[in-house]
Design a protein around this motif. Structure first.
Motif, PDB file in Angstrom:
ATOM      1  N   ALA A  71       0.823  -1.204   0.000  1.00  0.00           N
ATOM      2  CA  ALA A  71       0.000   0.000   0.000  1.00  0.00           C
ATOM      3  C   ALA A  71       0.858   1.255   0.000  1.00  0.00           C
ATOM      4  O   ALA A  71       1.986   1.267   0.497  1.00  0.00           O
ATOM      5  N   ILE A  72       0.326   2.330  -0.569  1.00  0.00           N
ATOM      6  CA  ILE A  72       1.067   3.572  -0.731  1.00  0.00           C
ATOM      7  C   ILE A  72       0.485   4.662   0.161  1.00  0.00           C
ATOM      8  O   ILE A  72      -0.705   4.635   0.497  1.00  0.00           O
ATOM      9  N   PRO A  73       1.299   5.630   0.572  1.00  0.00           N
ATOM     10  CA  PRO A  73       0.787   6.730   1.386  1.00  0.00           C
ATOM     11  C   PRO A  73       0.031   7.735   0.532  1.00  0.00           C
ATOM     12  O   PRO A  73       0.098   7.711  -0.706  1.00  0.00           O
ATOM     13  N   SER A  74      -0.696   8.630   1.170  1.00  0.00           N
ATOM     14  CA  SER A  74      -1.445   9.663   0.450  1.00  0.00           C
ATOM     15  C   SER A  74      -0.479  10.577  -0.296  1.00  0.00           C
ATOM     16  O   SER A  74       0.714  10.665   0.032  1.00  0.00           O
ATOM     17  N   GLY A  75      -0.999  11.279  -1.299  1.00  0.00           N
ATOM     18  CA  GLY A  75      -0.162  12.168  -2.086  1.00  0.00           C
ATOM     19  C   GLY A  75      -0.981  13.219  -2.790  1.00  0.00           C
ATOM     20  O   GLY A  75      -2.207  13.130  -2.866  1.00  0.00           O
ATOM     21  N   ASN A  76      -0.301  14.215  -3.352  1.00  0.00           N
ATOM     22  CA  ASN A  76      -0.969  15.341  -4.013  1.00  0.00           C
ATOM     23  C   ASN A  76      -0.409  15.631  -5.393  1.00  0.00           C
ATOM     24  O   ASN A  76      -0.618  16.709  -5.945  1.00  0.00           O
ATOM     25  N   ALA A  77       0.309  14.682  -5.968  1.00  0.00           N
ATOM     26  CA  ALA A  77       0.945  14.903  -7.263  1.00  0.00           C
ATOM     27  C   ALA A  77      -0.085  14.960  -8.386  1.00  0.00           C
ATOM     28  O   ALA A  77      -1.168  14.370  -8.292  1.00  0.00           O
ATOM     29  N   ASP A  78       0.272  15.660  -9.442  1.00  0.00           N
ATOM     30  CA  ASP A  78      -0.584  15.684 -10.636  1.00  0.00           C
ATOM     31  C   ASP A  78      -0.213  14.502 -11.513  1.00  0.00           C
ATOM     32  O   ASP A  78       0.401  14.638 -12.573  1.00  0.00           O
ATOM     33  N   ALA A  79      -0.573  13.330 -11.028  1.00  0.00           N
ATOM     34  CA  ALA A  79      -0.204  12.087 -11.706  1.00  0.00           C
ATOM     35  C   ALA A  79      -1.105  10.978 -11.199  1.00  0.00           C
ATOM     36  O   ALA A  79      -1.779  11.131 -10.177  1.00  0.00           O
ATOM     37  N   LEU A  80      -1.124   9.870 -11.906  1.00  0.00           N
ATOM     38  CA  LEU A  80      -1.758   8.658 -11.405  1.00  0.00           C
ATOM     39  C   LEU A  80      -0.660   7.837 -10.745  1.00  0.00           C
ATOM     40  O   LEU A  80       0.252   7.356 -11.426  1.00  0.00           O
ATOM     41  N   THR A  81      -0.719   7.702  -9.439  1.00  0.00           N
ATOM     42  CA  THR A  81       0.316   7.036  -8.666  1.00  0.00           C
ATOM     43  C   THR A  81      -0.138   5.641  -8.285  1.00  0.00           C
ATOM     44  O   THR A  81      -1.238   5.460  -7.754  1.00  0.00           O
TER      45      THR A  81
END
Length: 565
Positions: A71-81
């Motif tokens: 599982a991945i942490p939350s994020g705010n990038a302009d991308a599909l993570t």
């Protein structure tokens, strides 16, 4: 009326508070940590579950008890993570020409239907299919219009960008691509559509039997006979916005059935299923052959519904099945009594006696009852709940899961997922027992559950609908809208594992699996929607070469091992 009698929101919240299970109330930091890290690799997780999805029968295998990814942490990038080991491909973005007539893929993708190209012959191709893509609404900034002073040309452009795209796609050489096909077509706000059922030709729809278009296409469902049910949600606002176009709000807000395999077929609005802000339809076939559809009204303090057909499904008679949704009974859920209340004017005296604030009768016929199903539901004691969005049926247990997104009117800012089981495991039953499955908030890592989808294991996948992330400080823990995985059985049942994070301002919507479980299709809706201008774009996701304008699109996510050899 007392809350116990009506199943009002205050009663709902008291039940919610008292019925939290241990797994739904995971404590603080420990739960947050669990949501962002996982001690098992994909191969180790498969080994725990009887050899993994590529070697099991989904009808007999135990579901995953841990997430088969880190599982991945939350994020705010302009991308599909995505987690390590997974990849995605942009497919069928807004504006791409895909028909011989030069029609383009519509705007703001939502629900995706996956129809194997060989479905009508009994096949389950996972690499060749007709995809149906809902297009919910348009963003005038990106379409190039003026939201305050729409011209006739702009109105027409908006009408043509909504509705549904039927698109043939095929995987070749490891990549998905749109394939030319005579079945590729657009159904939009100008398409001729037939009304069927009790409201057809009635005063409630101004006597109409044929209407123009389908709009507000949010989520939907697929029938066992291979048709799409596209759901019309926020339809009332266009009466003013599209003034002069002939748009009629009462002709919208229904469930519309479309046959993706027959490009000459006329779509049909199934008025027997009621008119409200439809999110989706979860369709199944009961033991006696009747078709059952579960639906939610996506609005604060609105209700959950069930439709039961009068006719019975016949696997060998598709022509007959194509009429099954014309006639049936519509029910509303009362969660205070755990019962389904019939919305039938002739058989429910409360509907005959219901009066408005002016003392006048609310309904005079079944057509009236269906055309304002929300008022009908509340008149007979349906329970108003916290924005019922997607509803899905567990493929192994038959339990019905409901995403209740949130309700700021009553302080429920994070939402929850509930589930219920029909009496006797009979989807046509009159009573049910419900419980809380998972509760949003910092302790669980998610907020505002929206669309749901089960994989054949019986694991639940969910995407979020946080439209206020940039303005609501209490949701700062969440980051961009995301997709989560939930085990539905075992010690981790109800625990959320973040799988994917969407671009800035976007929702991830309409997830659907290919039959082999190796591709997960998801819509990326309204990236950069809060941009002030084309000079101040908040996102450039899926922008076409030579431009920075973000595009709603479908993505195909891969890296899953699949569950069939």
């Amino acid at each position: 009326m007392t809350s116990q009698d009506t199943g009002t929101a205050s009663f709902w919240h008291r039940l919610l508070d008292t019925r939290l299970t241990r797994r739904s109330a995971l404590g603080g930091a420990a739960a947050t940590a669990a949501a962002v890290t996982l001690p098992l690799t994909i191969s180790e997780a498969e080994a725990v579950n009887n050899g993994g999805p590529s070697s099991v029968d989904p009808k007999t295998v135990r579901p995953q008890t841990v997430a088969p990814f880190r599982a991945i942490p939350s994020g705010n990038a302009d991308a599909l993570t995505l987690p390590a080991g997974f990849r995605y491909q942009v497919l069928a973005p807004w504006g791409e020409v895909f028909t011989d007539a030069g029609r383009e893929i519509g705007f703001n993708h939502d629900y995706i239907g996956f129809f194997p190209i060989d479905l009508l012959e009994g096949g389950q191709s996972s690499t060749d299919a007709l995809l149906t893509i809902n297009h919910e609404y348009v963003n005038a900034l990106f379409v190039g219009g003026d939201t305050k002073n729409r011209t006739p040309g702009q109105i027409r452009a908006e009408m043509e960008a909504m509705g549904v795209s039927v698109v043939r796609v095929r995987k070749e050489g490891g990549k998905w691509a749109i394939v030319p096909d005579p079945r590729n077509r657009r159904i939009d706000a100008l398409t001729d559509i037939e009304l069927t059922g009790p409201a057809r030709g009635s005063a409630a729809v101004k006597g109409a039997t044929m209407v123009k278009g389908t709009v507000g296409n949010c989520s939907g469902g697929q029938t066992p006979w291979g048709t799409l049910l596209t759901c019309e949600e926020n339809v009332d606002g266009y009466t003013k916005a599209w003034a002069g176009s002939g748009y009629e709000a009462m002709h919208q807000g229904w469930v519309t059935e479309i046959d993706p395999f027959d490009p000459r077929s006329t779509p049909k609005k199934r008025t027997a299923m009621g008119r409200f802000r439809h999110e989706n339809v979860a369709v199944t076939v009961a033991a006696d052959g009747r078709v059952v559809g579960y639906m939610g009204d996506d609005m604060q303090d609105s209700c959950v519904y069930k439709f039961v057909s009068r006719g019975k499904y016949n696997k060998g008679d598709r022509a007959a099945n194509l009429t099954l949704l014309e006639d049936g009974d519509l029910y509303v859920a009362n969660f205070g009594t755990g019962s389904w209340v019939l919305l039938d004017y002739d058989r429910n005296k409360k509907l005959q006696e219901a009066k408005g604030a002016d003392g006048k009768a609310l309904f005079a016929s079944q057509a009236d009852v269906l055309a304002d199903a929300r008022a009908s539901a509340l008149a007979v004691g349906g329970t108003p709940v916290d924005r019922p969005e997607d509803i899905e049926i567990h493929p192994r247990t038959g339990e019905v899961y409901v995403a209740l997104t949130n309700n700021s009117k009553h302080g429920n800012y994070f939402g929850q997922i509930i589930k219920f089981r029909e009496a006797g495991d009979d989807w046509t039953a009159q009573t049910f027992l419900w419980e809380v499955f998972a509760v949003g908030g910092p302790q669980s890592g998610f907020a505002s559950p929206d669309n749901l989808v089960f994989d054949p294991y019986g694991n639940l996948w969910m995407v979020t609908d946080n439209s206020d992330l940039s303005t609501n400080p209490i949701k700062g823990f969440h980051g961009n809208n995301a997709m989560f995985f939930f085990p539905t059985e075992g010690p981790n049942a109800g625990r959320a594992y973040r799988f994917a994070i969407g671009p800035v301002d976007a929702e991830m919507t309409g997830p659907v699996w290919s039959p082999d479980g190796k591709t997960l299709f998801v819509s990326i809706q309204h990236p950069g929607e809060d941009s002030e201008s084309l000079d101040k774009l908040r996102s450039t996701f899926a922008a076409k070469a030579g431009t920075n304008i973000p595009r709603p699109t479908l993505v195909a996510i891969e890296g899953f091992p699949g569950w069939r050899a």
